[in-house]
Write a protein that holds these residues in place. Structure first.
Motif, PDB file in Angstrom:
ATOM      1  N   GLY A  10      46.881  15.429  50.392  1.00 18.37           N
ATOM      2  CA  GLY A  10      46.457  16.592  51.185  1.00 18.37           C
ATOM      3  C   GLY A  10      45.852  16.159  52.513  1.00 18.37           C
ATOM      4  O   GLY A  10      44.848  16.726  52.960  1.00 18.37           O
ATOM      5  N   ASN A  12      46.964  16.536  55.492  1.00 17.15           N
ATOM      6  CA  ASN A  12      47.403  17.291  56.676  1.00 17.15           C
ATOM      7  C   ASN A  12      46.382  18.334  57.120  1.00 17.15           C
ATOM      8  O   ASN A  12      46.592  19.024  58.116  1.00 17.15           O
ATOM      9  N   ASN A  36      53.898  19.677  52.721  1.00 19.01           N
ATOM     10  CA  ASN A  36      54.700  20.323  53.765  1.00 19.01           C
ATOM     11  C   ASN A  36      54.976  19.315  54.891  1.00 19.01           C
ATOM     12  O   ASN A  36      54.110  19.019  55.705  1.00 19.01           O
ATOM     13  N   LEU A  61      54.637  14.573  48.816  1.00 16.32           N
ATOM     14  CA  LEU A  61      54.045  14.702  47.477  1.00 16.32           C
ATOM     15  C   LEU A  61      53.641  16.143  47.219  1.00 16.32           C
ATOM     16  O   LEU A  61      52.892  16.733  47.993  1.00 16.32           O
ATOM     17  N   ALA A 140      37.930  14.273  44.611  1.00 17.97           N
ATOM     18  CA  ALA A 140      37.152  15.284  45.341  1.00 17.97           C
ATOM     19  C   ALA A 140      36.692  16.353  44.354  1.00 17.97           C
ATOM     20  O   ALA A 140      37.487  17.147  43.858  1.00 17.97           O
ATOM     21  N   LYS A 180      37.915  21.437  38.155  1.00 16.44           N
ATOM     22  CA  LYS A 180      37.106  20.383  38.786  1.00 16.44           C
ATOM     23  C   LYS A 180      36.125  19.772  37.775  1.00 16.44           C
ATOM     24  O   LYS A 180      35.816  18.578  37.860  1.00 16.44           O
ATOM     25  N   ILE A 206      31.381  17.625  46.602  1.00  9.19           N
ATOM     26  CA  ILE A 206      31.410  18.183  47.962  1.00  9.19           C
ATOM     27  C   ILE A 206      30.692  19.525  47.934  1.00  9.19           C
ATOM     28  O   ILE A 206      30.915  20.343  47.032  1.00  9.19           O
ATOM     29  N   SER A 212      39.752  24.722  57.408  1.00  7.85           N
ATOM     30  CA  SER A 212      40.660  24.633  58.555  1.00  7.85           C
ATOM     31  C   SER A 212      41.304  25.998  58.816  1.00  7.85           C
ATOM     32  O   SER A 212      41.400  26.851  57.919  1.00  7.85           O
ATOM     33  N   LYS A 218      46.010  31.311  55.136  1.00  2.92           N
ATOM     34  CA  LYS A 218      46.692  31.565  53.851  1.00  2.92           C
ATOM     35  C   LYS A 218      45.980  32.650  53.040  1.00  2.92           C
ATOM     36  O   LYS A 218      46.478  33.113  52.030  1.00  2.92           O
ATOM     37  N   TYR A 244      33.723   9.888  52.306  1.00  2.48           N
ATOM     38  CA  TYR A 244      34.879   9.318  51.568  1.00  2.48           C
ATOM     39  C   TYR A 244      34.968   7.826  51.934  1.00  2.48           C
ATOM     40  O   TYR A 244      35.129   6.964  51.081  1.00  2.48           O
TER      41      TYR A 244
HETATM   42  N1  NAP Z   1      35.795  22.764  52.102  1.00  2.00           N
HETATM   43  C1  NAP Z   1      34.821  22.872  51.234  1.00  2.00           C
HETATM   44  O1  NAP Z   1      33.777  23.506  51.511  1.00  2.00           O
HETATM   45  C2  NAP Z   1      34.909  22.206  49.893  1.00  2.00           C
HETATM   46  C3  NAP Z   1      33.865  22.391  48.971  1.00  2.00           C
HETATM   47  C4  NAP Z   1      33.953  21.775  47.728  1.00  2.00           C
HETATM   48  C5  NAP Z   1      35.040  20.988  47.417  1.00  2.00           C
HETATM   49  N2  NAP Z   1      36.052  20.822  48.312  1.00  2.00           N
HETATM   50  C6  NAP Z   1      37.196  19.976  47.916  1.00  2.00           C
HETATM   51  O2  NAP Z   1      37.522  19.105  48.990  1.00  2.00           O
HETATM   52  C7  NAP Z   1      38.915  18.838  49.016  1.00  2.00           C
HETATM   53  C8  NAP Z   1      39.473  19.139  50.389  1.00  2.00           C
HETATM   54  O3  NAP Z   1      39.164  20.484  50.701  1.00  2.00           O
HETATM   55  P1  NAP Z   1      39.448  21.139  52.153  1.00  2.00           P
HETATM   56  O4  NAP Z   1      38.449  22.190  52.352  1.00  2.00           O
HETATM   57  O5  NAP Z   1      39.616  20.077  53.145  1.00  2.00           O
HETATM   58  O6  NAP Z   1      40.845  21.852  51.826  1.00  2.00           O
HETATM   59  P2  NAP Z   1      42.101  22.261  52.718  1.00  2.00           P
HETATM   60  O7  NAP Z   1      41.852  22.105  54.193  1.00  2.00           O
HETATM   61  O8  NAP Z   1      42.522  23.606  52.223  1.00  2.00           O
HETATM   62  O9  NAP Z   1      43.138  21.156  52.294  1.00  2.00           O
HETATM   63  C9  NAP Z   1      43.692  21.127  51.024  1.00  2.00           C
HETATM   64  C10 NAP Z   1      44.855  20.181  51.099  1.00  2.00           C
HETATM   65  O10 NAP Z   1      45.424  20.081  49.794  1.00  2.00           O
HETATM   66  C11 NAP Z   1      46.823  20.177  49.961  1.00  2.00           C
HETATM   67  N3  NAP Z   1      47.479  20.632  48.733  1.00  2.00           N
HETATM   68  C12 NAP Z   1      47.251  21.752  48.021  1.00  2.00           C
HETATM   69  N4  NAP Z   1      48.106  21.805  46.985  1.00  2.00           N
HETATM   70  C13 NAP Z   1      48.875  20.686  47.069  1.00  2.00           C
HETATM   71  C14 NAP Z   1      49.935  20.165  46.293  1.00  2.00           C
HETATM   72  N5  NAP Z   1      50.395  20.812  45.217  1.00  2.00           N
HETATM   73  N6  NAP Z   1      50.485  18.998  46.646  1.00  2.00           N
HETATM   74  C15 NAP Z   1      50.052  18.327  47.745  1.00  2.00           C
HETATM   75  N7  NAP Z   1      49.061  18.772  48.523  1.00  2.00           N
HETATM   76  C16 NAP Z   1      48.476  19.934  48.180  1.00  2.00           C
HETATM   77  C17 NAP Z   1      47.021  21.175  51.084  1.00  2.00           C
HETATM   78  O11 NAP Z   1      48.333  21.059  51.570  1.00  2.00           O
HETATM   79  P3  NAP Z   1      49.146  22.323  52.173  1.00  2.00           P
HETATM   80  O12 NAP Z   1      48.765  22.372  53.630  1.00  2.00           O
HETATM   81  O13 NAP Z   1      50.580  21.945  51.924  1.00  2.00           O
HETATM   82  O14 NAP Z   1      48.716  23.538  51.411  1.00  2.00           O
HETATM   83  C18 NAP Z   1      45.956  20.680  52.055  1.00  2.00           C
HETATM   84  O15 NAP Z   1      46.431  19.582  52.780  1.00  2.00           O
HETATM   85  C19 NAP Z   1      39.514  19.691  47.895  1.00  2.00           C
HETATM   86  O16 NAP Z   1      39.671  18.908  46.741  1.00  2.00           O
HETATM   87  C20 NAP Z   1      38.470  20.762  47.655  1.00  2.00           C
HETATM   88  O17 NAP Z   1      38.500  21.281  46.349  1.00  2.00           O
HETATM   89  C21 NAP Z   1      36.021  21.411  49.544  1.00  2.00           C
END
Ligand code: NAP
Length: 315
Positions: A10, A12, A36, A61, A140, A180, A206, A212, A218, A244
């Motif tokens: 993930g 991107n 993607n 992936l 994560a 989780k 986290i 983003s 979405k 990280y």
């Molecule tokens: N942001 C927060 O406040 C927060 C809080 C607690 C925990 N977290 C954890 O931190 C991590 C990153 O979060 P984020 O906020 O940076 O999320 P994000 O910007 O929504 O990014 C999620 C990433 O996961 C990818 N993804 C989802 N399903 C996938 C699949 N089946 N195969 C491959 N890639 C996949 C998405 O790709 P696509 O673009 O293709 O969808 C995207 O690149 C996650 O594990 C989340 O649970 C975040």
């Protein structure tokens, strides 16, 4: 850091993208494991330019699909001599989702993406991790697991494959929290299993990070407004990406395995009590996680479910 190889799933978007930039800037060879490819190619070029490091590769992936994980791992092993760092960052959380969704292998999509996929992927990459001098795996995780401080909260072990989708209403947050918590329990179990091979496995709790624009787009219109409001006060992903990096590369974490680490880079302890003043500290602090996570029966149950799934796939 010349030649050190890191996979970030993930990569991107959000924290994964910021982490890819951080590792690339520090001179690592970064493999962006993304779903993607059109969007990810643009991000790959952006990271190469900003980091001035051309060793940023992109491999496809879908971490919710057994077949995609298998192809990814085969392609990775063919191209690279070993793996030093594996960061399971990708996750599925579709705010406001009301319907069960199943993965290509008929597993509930949240559980497939956030829990089972990472386990299968690590398993298929163990031989390449073993070739590293200091192999580290990071999961994560999230503060959402605090819901398990409530003694009534349990993982729906009977519904991780969506077995009860016709009779049990879908709750996106319950599924996310369950997936989780299961990932945290697998962190403990995998660290034990892989200790003798010198592979470290930890999880990062986290708390909150700015989402983003792509992730916000979405969401349904109401969720978009809420997310934008939250984003006003949430910190940038780069801070968590630095964490990280710290956990996966620093001497401070060199011999740390089987731990949950918080955003302050402290090791989180299992809660000693889930009552009274201690419970208040549990809920408002970041120093302890629910004892549910280390309950032997719970850990064994999730391990049994996952190893059975893995056996059925690998046989
Ligand atoms: N942001 C927060 O406040 C927060 C809080 C607690 C925990 N977290 C954890 O931190 C991590 C990153 O979060 P984020 O906020 O940076 O999320 P994000 O910007 O929504 O990014 C999620 C990433 O996961 C990818 N993804 C989802 N399903 C996938 C699949 N089946 N195969 C491959 N890639 C996949 C998405 O790709 P696509 O673009 O293709 O969808 C995207 O690149 C996650 O594990 C989340 O649970 C975040």
């Amino acid at each position: 850091m010349e030649g050190q190889i890191v996979i970030i799933t993930g990569a991107n978007s959000g924290i994964g993208k910021a982490a890819a930039l951080k590792f690339a800037t520090e001179g690592y060879r970064v493999i962006m494991a993304c779903r993607n490819m059109d969007i990810s190619r643009v991000v790959q070029q952006e990271i190469i330019q900003k980091s001035n490091n051309t060793n940023v590769d992109l491999l496809q992936l879908d971490v919710s699909s057994f077949e995609s994980i298998r192809s990814f791992c085969a392609a990775f092993k063919e191209k690279y001599p070993r793996l030093d760092i594996l960061i399971h960052n990708a996750a599925y959380l579709n705010h406001g989702e009301k319907q069960y969704k199943l993965s290509p292998d008929h597993i509930e999509l949240t559980f497939a993406t956030n829990t089972f996929g990472p386990l299968l992927m690590t398993n298929l990459l163990v031989d390449h991790l073993q070739k590293s001098q200091d192999p580290r795996v990071l999961h994560a995780c999230t503060t959402n697991i605090k819901h398990f401080f409530d003694p009534k909260r349990k993982i729906d072990f009977d519904n991780l494959r969506g077995e009860l989708r016709d009779s049990r209403p879908f709750s996106v947050y319950k599924m996310y929290g369950d997936s989780k918590m299961a990932l945290l329990m697998l962190t403990f179990k995998m660290a034990e299993e892989l200790r003798s091979q010198g592979i470290q496995v930890n999880a990062l709790q986290i708390n909150r990070v700015k989402l983003s624009e792509e992730t916000i787009q979405k969401m349904s219109p109401l969720w978009r407004v809420l997310a934008k409001l939250q984003n006003l006060s949430n910190p940038l992903p780069s801070g968590m990406a630095d964490t990280y990096f710290h956990i996966c590369t620093s001497d401070a974490f060199k011999n740390v395995t089987g731990q949950l680490i918080n955003h302050k880079r402290e090791i989180v302890q299992s809660s000693t009590s889930e009552k009274g003043i201690v419970q208040l500290r549990n809920l408002f602090g970041s120093a302890s996680y629910p004892s549910y996570a280390t309950d032997v029966d719970n850990v064994e149950q999730i391990w049994r479910i996952c190893t059975a799934l893995m056996k059925s796939y690998l046989s």
